[in-house]
Design an enzyme around this catalytic site. Structure first.
Site, PDB file in Angstrom:
ATOM      1  N   CYS A  42      -6.990  -5.113  -7.101  1.00 54.55           N
ATOM      2  CA  CYS A  42      -6.688  -4.776  -5.682  1.00 54.55           C
ATOM      3  C   CYS A  42      -5.942  -5.926  -4.931  1.00 54.55           C
ATOM      4  O   CYS A  42      -5.441  -5.646  -4.111  1.00 54.55           O
ATOM      5  CB  CYS A  42      -7.904  -4.120  -5.203  1.00 54.55           C
ATOM      6  SG  CYS A  42      -9.168  -5.151  -5.131  1.00 54.55           S
ATOM      7  N   HIS A  43      -6.307  -7.014  -5.540  1.00 53.59           N
ATOM      8  CA  HIS A  43      -5.732  -8.110  -4.743  1.00 53.59           C
ATOM      9  C   HIS A  43      -4.186  -8.299  -4.760  1.00 53.59           C
ATOM     10  O   HIS A  43      -3.654  -8.899  -3.920  1.00 53.59           O
ATOM     11  CB  HIS A  43      -6.123  -9.475  -5.343  1.00 53.59           C
ATOM     12  CG  HIS A  43      -5.915  -9.749  -6.912  1.00 53.59           C
ATOM     13  ND1 HIS A  43      -6.709  -9.142  -7.735  1.00 53.59           N
ATOM     14  CD2 HIS A  43      -4.967 -10.415  -7.202  1.00 53.59           C
ATOM     15  CE1 HIS A  43      -6.141  -9.721  -9.074  1.00 53.59           C
ATOM     16  NE2 HIS A  43      -4.967 -10.440  -8.525  1.00 53.59           N
ATOM     17  N   GLU A  78      -2.084 -16.099 -10.397  1.00 51.91           N
ATOM     18  CA  GLU A  78      -1.663 -15.340 -11.358  1.00 51.91           C
ATOM     19  C   GLU A  78       0.218 -15.561 -11.325  1.00 51.91           C
ATOM     20  O   GLU A  78       0.800 -15.463 -12.284  1.00 51.91           O
ATOM     21  CB  GLU A  78      -1.461 -13.845 -10.879  1.00 51.91           C
ATOM     22  CG  GLU A  78      -2.907 -13.330 -11.299  1.00 51.91           C
ATOM     23  CD  GLU A  78      -3.058 -11.779 -10.954  1.00 51.91           C
ATOM     24  OE1 GLU A  78      -2.140 -11.144 -10.702  1.00 51.91           O
ATOM     25  OE2 GLU A  78      -4.397 -11.328 -11.288  1.00 51.91           O
ATOM     26  N   TYR A  90       0.813  -1.143   0.078  1.00 51.59           N
ATOM     27  CA  TYR A  90      -0.069  -0.133  -0.059  1.00 51.59           C
ATOM     28  C   TYR A  90       0.941   1.259   0.007  1.00 51.59           C
ATOM     29  O   TYR A  90       0.622   2.127  -0.770  1.00 51.59           O
ATOM     30  CB  TYR A  90      -0.993  -0.068   1.272  1.00 51.59           C
ATOM     31  CG  TYR A  90      -2.055  -1.067   1.378  1.00 51.59           C
ATOM     32  CD1 TYR A  90      -3.213  -0.680   0.450  1.00 51.59           C
ATOM     33  CD2 TYR A  90      -1.976  -2.164   1.879  1.00 51.59           C
ATOM     34  CE1 TYR A  90      -4.227  -1.816   0.476  1.00 51.59           C
ATOM     35  CE2 TYR A  90      -2.806  -3.028   1.927  1.00 51.59           C
ATOM     36  CZ  TYR A  90      -4.249  -2.983   1.292  1.00 51.59           C
ATOM     37  OH  TYR A  90      -5.209  -3.706   1.096  1.00 51.59           O
ATOM     38  N   ASN A 130     -13.478  -0.863  -4.388  1.00 54.00           N
ATOM     39  CA  ASN A 130     -13.078  -1.206  -5.799  1.00 54.00           C
ATOM     40  C   ASN A 130     -14.212  -1.982  -6.340  1.00 54.00           C
ATOM     41  O   ASN A 130     -14.681  -2.988  -5.733  1.00 54.00           O
ATOM     42  CB  ASN A 130     -11.737  -1.979  -6.043  1.00 54.00           C
ATOM     43  CG  ASN A 130     -11.569  -2.498  -7.444  1.00 54.00           C
ATOM     44  OD1 ASN A 130     -12.271  -2.072  -8.531  1.00 54.00           O
ATOM     45  ND2 ASN A 130     -10.595  -3.524  -7.366  1.00 54.00           N
TER      46      ASN A 130
END
Length: 159
Positions: free
Chosen positions: A123-124, A152, A94, A115
């Site tokens: 945002c993950h 991912e 962040y 979001n």
């Protein structure tokens, strides 16, 4: 005159994903717990969004190309763009993202929490201090966030 938003519901490895749109833009994505019957997309925009999300889960699609409802403010767009800049398979804290966006970590955290387009606006990929997973406001919370990051990173390693 306003019309009811169209919806589609697709089954994914992280639960049911509900897509909402108004025919010209995607207005929301909700990751829901539990199971339900899929609802076919009634309009071309939702059909395309559903196809792209399925490709994300099955083939490692990294870039989404569906029109999204704009954020409520120019600052919201800056934060959305900053979140979107974190690459597929990457993560960022962040604080680091806040510095890049000329903002504060709390503002980034609020943008992530609010979001309306999880997965598409990733945002993950934004982590708490020290690389800790942190919170996630979609699906089953941090369990869903961890699954998306692992997905991912696994798919990214194959490229």
């Amino acid at each position: 005159m306003t019309y009811a938003h169209s919806q589609a519901l697709i089954a994914t490895p992280i639960g049911m994903v509900r897509l909402s749109g108004d025919g010209s833009v995607l207005t929301r994505i909700n990751i829901e717990s539990g199971t339900a019957r899929e609802i076919a997309a009634g309009d071309p925009l939702l059909a395309e969004a559903a196809a792209q999300l399925r490709a994300y889960f099955t083939a490692g699609l990294t870039d989404f190309d569906v029109p999204l409802a704009p954020p409520a403010s120019p600052r919201g767009q800056v934060l959305r763009d900053a979140i979107r800049s974190v690459g597929y398979g990457d993560t960022l804290g962040y604080g680091a993202l806040a510095r890049q966006a000329g903002s504060g970590p709390r503002a980034v955290g609020q943008a992530c929490a609010r979001n309306p387009f999880p997965i598409i606006i990733p945002c993950h990929r934004i982590l708490a201090a020290g690389g800790q997973l942190g919170a996630y406001s979609a699906g089953d919370g941090p369990i869903t966030k961890a699954w998306l990051i692992a997905h991912e990173q696994k798919k990214g390693a194959r490229k």
